[in-house]
Design a protein around this motif. Structure first.
Motif, short mmCIF file in Angstrom:
data_model
loop_
_atom_site.label_atom_id
_atom_site.label_comp_id
_atom_site.label_asym_id
_atom_site.label_seq_id
_atom_site.Cartn_x
_atom_site.Cartn_y
_atom_site.Cartn_z
N ASP A 25 -26.34 -23.88 21.08
CA ASP A 25 -26.16 -24.82 19.70
C ASP A 25 -25.21 -24.20 18.87
N ASP A 26 -24.68 -24.63 17.92
CA ASP A 26 -23.81 -24.33 16.76
C ASP A 26 -24.13 -22.94 16.15
N LEU A 27 -24.70 -22.84 15.60
CA LEU A 27 -25.65 -21.74 15.25
C LEU A 27 -25.81 -20.42 15.70
N VAL A 28 -25.96 -20.63 17.07
CA VAL A 28 -26.32 -19.69 18.40
C VAL A 28 -25.00 -18.99 18.15
N TYR A 29 -23.77 -20.03 18.67
CA TYR A 29 -23.07 -20.20 19.38
C TYR A 29 -22.06 -18.38 17.80
N ASP A 30 -22.42 -19.32 16.70
CA ASP A 30 -20.93 -18.27 16.20
C ASP A 30 -22.18 -17.25 16.04
N VAL A 31 -23.51 -16.90 15.79
CA VAL A 31 -24.22 -15.78 15.53
C VAL A 31 -23.05 -14.59 16.58
N ILE A 32 -22.89 -15.43 17.76
CA ILE A 32 -22.89 -14.34 18.89
C ILE A 32 -20.98 -13.82 19.03
N SER A 41 -26.77 -7.73 10.70
CA SER A 41 -27.67 -8.98 11.14
C SER A 41 -27.09 -9.26 9.10
N GLU A 42 -27.56 -8.17 8.75
CA GLU A 42 -26.88 -8.93 6.72
C GLU A 42 -25.76 -9.03 6.70
N SER A 43 -24.50 -8.97 7.50
CA SER A 43 -23.36 -9.12 7.28
C SER A 43 -23.32 -10.76 7.88
N ILE A 44 -24.04 -10.70 9.07
CA ILE A 44 -23.60 -12.00 10.01
C ILE A 44 -24.25 -13.17 8.83
N CYS A 45 -25.41 -12.91 8.24
CA CYS A 45 -26.14 -14.04 7.17
C CYS A 45 -25.65 -13.98 6.20
N ARG A 46 -24.93 -12.73 5.68
CA ARG A 46 -24.13 -13.50 4.69
C ARG A 46 -22.80 -14.13 4.23
N GLU A 47 -22.06 -14.11 5.92
CA GLU A 47 -21.11 -14.53 6.41
C GLU A 47 -21.05 -16.50 7.38
N LEU A 48 -22.68 -16.69 7.20
CA LEU A 48 -23.07 -18.40 7.85
C LEU A 48 -23.56 -18.23 6.66
N SER A 49 -24.29 -17.76 5.48
CA SER A 49 -24.72 -18.98 5.08
C SER A 49 -24.57 -20.06 3.85
N THR A 50 -23.04 -20.86 3.73
CA THR A 50 -22.50 -21.82 4.20
C THR A 50 -23.08 -22.13 4.41
N SER A 51 -23.01 -22.43 6.02
CA SER A 51 -23.38 -23.45 7.12
C SER A 51 -24.99 -23.24 7.46
N TYR A 52 -25.61 -22.11 7.00
CA TYR A 52 -26.57 -22.02 8.23
C TYR A 52 -28.41 -21.49 6.73
N SER A 53 -29.41 -21.61 7.02
CA SER A 53 -29.80 -21.48 6.83
C SER A 53 -30.44 -19.98 6.74
N VAL A 57 -30.74 -18.38 10.88
CA VAL A 57 -29.62 -17.45 11.24
C VAL A 57 -30.45 -16.07 11.39
N LYS A 58 -31.54 -15.91 10.75
CA LYS A 58 -32.35 -14.78 11.00
C LYS A 58 -32.87 -14.76 12.71
N GLU A 59 -33.75 -16.45 12.86
CA GLU A 59 -34.03 -16.41 13.93
C GLU A 59 -32.75 -16.21 15.14
N ALA A 60 -31.98 -16.90 14.90
CA ALA A 60 -30.73 -17.09 16.09
C ALA A 60 -30.35 -15.95 17.12
N GLU A 63 -32.71 -13.71 18.76
CA GLU A 63 -32.74 -14.27 20.11
C GLU A 63 -31.59 -13.37 20.83
N CYS A 64 -30.74 -13.45 20.29
CA CYS A 64 -29.47 -13.27 20.81
C CYS A 64 -30.33 -11.53 21.36
N HIS A 65 -30.60 -11.03 20.27
CA HIS A 65 -31.32 -9.89 20.27
C HIS A 65 -32.61 -8.95 21.96
N GLU A 66 -33.00 -10.34 22.10
CA GLU A 66 -34.06 -10.36 23.56
C GLU A 66 -32.90 -10.50 24.36
#
Length: 455
Positions: A25-32, A41-53, A57-60, A63-66
């Motif tokens: 989905d869009d979220l995982v795509y952006d996270v990857i 992780s902290e930078s990613i959460c901050r960067e995506l905060s306006t688009s996702y909860s 983001v942390k769950e995504a 999943e990527c680390h798994e």
């Protein structure tokens, strides 16, 4: 190394080194994408905060680390450092391209063989030369049992009796040497008849039928020597032949040029004629030729591949699908590691044989004397050429090292590389870009059909 792209509504992530493909989905795509940039992780959460909860983001990220721990994302290239010495590896000859006829009854405008002449004289291979070639293949195949021989030209049917005699000779030798020949044939269809079809259906594992698509396109580029088109003559023959082979073990194979950048129409034309196995590929020619493909044509060609991919999905779902050679891709196994690194085997495992018995690395090098490797009487004399081709692999090519497609195309065509850059260890740039697009489309098709099966 990962490759991310969007196609036909799908977010696709390819992990190059493992071959794992993820539709996300869009979220995982952006996270990857951000993980690939090395962000924490902290930078990613901050960067995506306006688009996702934050929790999503942390769950995504988790999943990527798994996936990473499972060896399906951000995997290391285990081949770059551990690659064997390709020059020292043992190779055997397993395939020959027999130029049974350096002559042709057509005058195709884009023919790299110069109407069948290959930079030299017109000639037909004798049975004696062909026999020596098969003997050479048997003697140099080591313990390998399965051997391949392609009857090529020019036009092989202009020397049909020798083709039949060599097949019969090969069948006799199978029993004596515990070998198995897989014979194939490429023909323009002009001389195709019931007797040829019957023999091919008995003896040829695959047959390539040359046709470019729509009548006006085919006749423009594949006329007789006096200018008349060949479409009307060959189409009914090809249709009959394909049906006689149960729509299997053949290809109608075409070439598109600058004259038909809308080539998806030619592919679909062939499908509408009833053909199920289709290959239409871009011409390779110097820019000085008016039909050559140029850099500025690439966007339109990529759009055509997208159109074709979408139409193929639609037809497959309707139960009238067909195979397009350049979209056929195995996402589960694919070629062995050795083939992924070394490519087609030209000059080492695969050789071309001229009508008078000379060896060249492949059919596209025939006539270029600097690549003359030996002959059927004396065997391979230029082992230095063989060793040069042994070293031709995706790590020897600078352009391949960081390309997501390298394990699918194995570095591309050595002849194209040489003809455009003077080295077999370079790459034909336009060909690379089109190959990358075809691979993206092929993966998307698999994703779409898998999605359809699940829903």
């Amino acid at each position: 190394m990962i490759h991310q792209y969007k196609n036909n509504g799908y977010n696709i992530v390819l992990d190059t080194n493992s071959g794992a493909v993820h539709v996300v989905d869009d979220l995982v795509y952006d996270v990857i994408g951000l993980l690939d940039q090395g962000k924490d992780s902290e930078s990613i959460c901050r960067e995506l905060s306006t688009s996702y909860s934050d929790s999503d983001v942390k769950e995504a990220i988790s999943e990527c680390h798994e996936l990473e721990e499972a060896g399906q994302l951000f995997t290391k290239d285990i081949y770059r450092d551990a690659i064997i010495d390709f020059k020292a590896r043992q190779t055997v000859v397993k395939a020959l391209c027999l130029h049974i006829a350096h002559d042709c009854n057509l005058a195709c405008k884009y023919c790299f063989a110069e109407e069948g002449e290959y930079h030299g004289r017109r000639a037909l291979m004798s049975f004696e030369v062909g026999k020596k070639a098969l003997d050479f293949l048997i003697a140099n195949s080591g313990s390998r049992r399965n051997l391949e021989v392609d009857f090529f030209g020019g036009e092989p049917l202009m020397n049909w009796q020798v083709v039949k005699d060599l097949v019969n000779y090969g069948r006799e030798q199978e029993k004596l040497h515990d070998k198995k020949f897989r014979f194939t044939l490429t023909t323009n269809g002009v001389l195709l008849n019931d007797e040829v079809m019957e023999f091919c259906n008995k003896e040829m594992a695959n047959v390539v039928l040359s046709i470019d698509g729509r009548k006006e396109i085919h006749d423009l580029m594949r006329p007789f020597r006096k200018g008349k088109g060949s479409y009307d003559l060959i189409i009914p023959k090809f249709q009959k032949f394909a049906e006689s082979r149960n729509q299997e073990k053949y290809y109608v194979r075409g070439t598109f040029t600058r004259n038909n950048l809308d080539f998806s129409k030619d592919v679909l034309h062939l499908a509408d004629l009833g053909f199920k196995q289709i290959s239409v590929e871009p011409v390779v020619a110097q820019e000085s030729e008016d039909y050559s493909i140029r850099e500025e044509d690439i966007p339109q060609i990529c759009e055509e591949y997208d159109k074709l991919a979408k139409e193929m999905i639609r037809r497959e779902k309707e139960g009238r699908g067909f195979n397009f050679f350049h979209f056929m891709i195995d996402l589960t196994g694919g070629p062995c590691v050795y083939k992924r690194l070394s490519g087609c085997g030209s000059g080492t495992e695969y050789l071309a044989v001229t009508p008078w018995g000379d060896f060249y690395p492949c059919h596209q090098f025939v006539g270029q004397e600097e690549f003359l490797m030996g002959n059927v009487d004396e065997g391979l004399k230029r082992l230095d050429i063989r060793d040069e081709f042994k070293c031709c692999n995706v790590y020897a090519k600078e352009k391949c090292r960081d390309c997501f497609a390298r394990f699918y195309c194995s570095g591309g065509c050595a002849a194209n590389s040489y003809n455009f850059h003077g080295s077999i260890n370079d790459a034909y740039d336009i060909g690379c870009k089109l190959q990358q697009k075809r691979i993206e489309c092929a993966i998307m098709i698999r994703a779409a059909l898998a999605d359809s099966e699940e829903s």
